[in-house]
Structures are given as C-alpha cells and as structure tokens.
Design a protein around this motif. Structure first.
Motif, short mmCIF file in Angstrom:
data_model
loop_
_atom_site.label_atom_id
_atom_site.label_comp_id
_atom_site.label_asym_id
_atom_site.label_seq_id
_atom_site.Cartn_x
_atom_site.Cartn_y
_atom_site.Cartn_z
N THR A 16 0.83 -1.21 0.00
CA THR A 16 0.00 0.00 0.00
C THR A 16 0.86 1.25 0.00
N ILE A 17 0.35 2.29 -0.68
CA ILE A 17 1.04 3.59 -0.73
C ILE A 17 0.02 4.68 -0.45
N SER A 18 0.33 5.54 0.49
CA SER A 18 -0.56 6.66 0.80
C SER A 18 -0.55 7.67 -0.34
N ARG A 19 -1.71 8.25 -0.62
CA ARG A 19 -1.83 9.22 -1.72
C ARG A 19 -0.84 10.37 -1.58
N ARG A 20 -0.58 10.80 -0.34
CA ARG A 20 0.27 11.97 -0.14
C ARG A 20 1.71 11.77 -0.58
N ILE A 21 2.16 10.51 -0.66
CA ILE A 21 3.55 10.30 -1.07
C ILE A 21 3.68 9.69 -2.47
N VAL A 28 6.33 11.20 -4.75
CA VAL A 28 7.72 10.80 -4.50
C VAL A 28 8.05 9.55 -5.33
N PHE A 29 7.13 8.59 -5.37
CA PHE A 29 7.35 7.37 -6.15
C PHE A 29 7.35 7.69 -7.64
N GLU A 30 6.47 8.58 -8.06
CA GLU A 30 6.41 8.95 -9.48
C GLU A 30 7.70 9.64 -9.92
N ALA A 83 10.56 9.11 -8.88
CA ALA A 83 11.62 8.10 -8.93
C ALA A 83 11.39 7.10 -10.05
N GLY A 84 10.38 7.33 -10.89
CA GLY A 84 10.06 6.41 -11.97
C GLY A 84 9.35 5.17 -11.50
N LEU A 85 8.71 5.26 -10.32
CA LEU A 85 8.02 4.12 -9.74
C LEU A 85 6.55 4.44 -9.47
N GLY A 86 5.94 5.18 -10.40
CA GLY A 86 4.51 5.44 -10.28
C GLY A 86 3.75 4.14 -10.20
N PRO A 87 2.76 4.04 -9.32
CA PRO A 87 2.04 2.77 -9.12
C PRO A 87 1.55 2.13 -10.42
N LYS A 88 0.97 2.89 -11.30
CA LYS A 88 0.44 2.31 -12.54
C LYS A 88 1.54 1.71 -13.40
N SER A 89 2.75 2.27 -13.32
CA SER A 89 3.86 1.74 -14.13
C SER A 89 4.32 0.38 -13.62
#
Length: 261
Positions: free
Chosen positions: A209-214, A217-219, A221-227
């Motif tokens: 799980t990833i909180s919407r607020r962070i 940060v993942f995006e 780093a090239g780690l957007g959830p959908k990717s």
C-alpha cells in the motif's frame, strides 16, 4: 533522530535505483563514511543490530534490519565482529533516537568495510530503507546481493524471500521486516490509499500500500504505481494484516523492479 544524511528524504529518492544495482566498483564500506563521531570500544551486544559502548552509550546500526527469526544467532554474529573491539562511529548527527540509541554507520578500527556491510555480506542482515545517501545505499545493496547470490546466512533458506503466491507464509511474518517478491496483478485506489495487488482476493492475498500523499515521490523516482502493473517486483518492510498480508510503502527504497513486463 537520524541526521540528514541518514534519514529518509522525500527530495532524494535515489535509493530505489540503488537497489537495482547488481554490483558496485568500490569497497562496500568506502561509500558509507560520513562525519566521524569518535573512536570508542564496544562492551556488549544488546541485540542483532545494537550494542553498548564502554562509555555507556547504546549504538543502533543504521541502514540494516535484523534477518530472520534467530535472535541469538543475530546477536552472536554481531558479537563476533565488534565485542571488545575499538570502533569508529560515522554520521551527521549523534542525537539518540526515542529509545536512547545513537544511529550510526560503524567501522571496526582499521577496516575499510562497515559493520553493516560485513553483516550483509554474511547474510546476517537485510538492507533497510533509511539511508538516503545514494553511494552508501548502493554499497549496502551490493553487499546484500553478494550474500543472496551465494546463498549465505538467511539466503540459504528457500523461503528467505516470501512468494506472493503463498500469502500464508507472509502472514506468518507479521511484525517482522520481510522481503516479498511477486508480480503486481492490478493497481487500485481506495480512498487515500493505493493498493499494489499481487492476488485477486483482497481478504487473503498480499498487497503493498502507498498513501496518496507520497505518490508524487514514487512517481518522481520512476516508480509510479500504474507503471508497476504487470511487473515483477520485490518489496521490503514490516508485514501487517488488514484482510490479507500487507506492507506499507513509505520510501521508494522499499521497491525493487526485477524485470520487464
């Protein structure tokens, strides 16, 4: 509190890329030398990644987590390296954490490799995600990979990395820092939480799980959830249970992409 170079920074998501590195050219410890905080002697080990100094201070090894459930074995491994030895402490802040322990990168005097790297190379520890410095993070990741490839320590066990197709095995590790591997079948958002689903039954299967607020940060780093959908990834963190087993992703360093779609 861990100092600026050791604590996680949302502006420095480099650790994610570091975990993908298979090797690093320099000596492991050489990349984890921060400001020197003095040389002292170790009196006793208190747990698998903490020890007490002769001056009474307690030190917590930054950047690693205890490997496996063999608490006595973990203490013995650390004891063999540091007890009765002079060590140098490195970090940008010597402020103790809320438990009174001073987080630090530690070197036995005369060694170019940190105690953290030595434990990782023996398979006696797991890389955490609290090191923001990219060189140090890469060095620790490479040390862990060395033990994993050689099946040393914890990595000699076939279940050292939990398989998302066996959620019961993951549930057995509730409360423990654990490494889990599998393919992300779907990405769904529910309220303020995004779920990386590794199965189709949310009451039984594993999810990260990833909180919407962070999410940004993942995006970045090239780690957007959908990717990550349909990708095979490895995640690390403390296992909890909310329906099925869960790991909350707070830092990009908790994700390692293992291959293409």
């Amino acid at each position: 509190m861990i100092g600026p170079a050791l604590r996680y920074s949302a502006a420095l998501p480099a650790y994610a890329a570091c975990l993908v590195l298979a090797s690093v050219g320099r000596a492991y410890g050489a990349d984890c030398v921060f400001e020197r905080q003095g040389e002292v002697r170790v009196a006793a080990v208190t747990d698998a990644r903490s020890f007490r100094l002769e001056d009474g201070r307690e030190i917590r090894l930054a950047g690693i987590e205890r490997a496996g459930t063999d608490r006595a074995g973990g203490r013995a491994a650390l004891s063999a390296i540091v007890v009765g030895r002079d060590v140098t402490l490195h970090g940008e802040d010597d402020t103790p954490d809320r438990y009174g322990r001073q987080p630090a990168i530690v070197f036995v005097t005369g060694s170019e490799q940190s105690v953290q790297s030595e434990l990782l190379r023996r398979g006696e520890a797991l890389v955490s995600s609290d090191i923001a410095d990219k060189n140090c993070a890469a060095a620790l990741a490479a040390a862990e990979a060395t033990a994993r490839d050689a099946k040393l320590g914890i990595w000699a066990e076939p279940t050292a990395i939990k398989n998302t197709e066996s959620p019961g095995d993951i549930l057995a590790a509730i409360g423990q820092f654990t490494v889990v591997e599998g393919r992300v079948l779907s990405v769904r958002q529910a309220g303020a939480v995004t779920y990386l689903n590794f199965g189709r039954n949310w009451t039984r299967d594993f999810a990260a799980t990833i909180s919407r607020r962070i999410i940004p940060v993942f995006e970045s780093a090239g780690l957007g959830p959908k990717s990550l959908e349909n990708r095979r990834i490895r995640v690390r963190g403390v296992v909890s249970s909310r329906g099925g087993p869960r790991i909350e992703l707070l830092r990009v360093g908790q994700i390692e992409v293992l291959g293409g779609k």
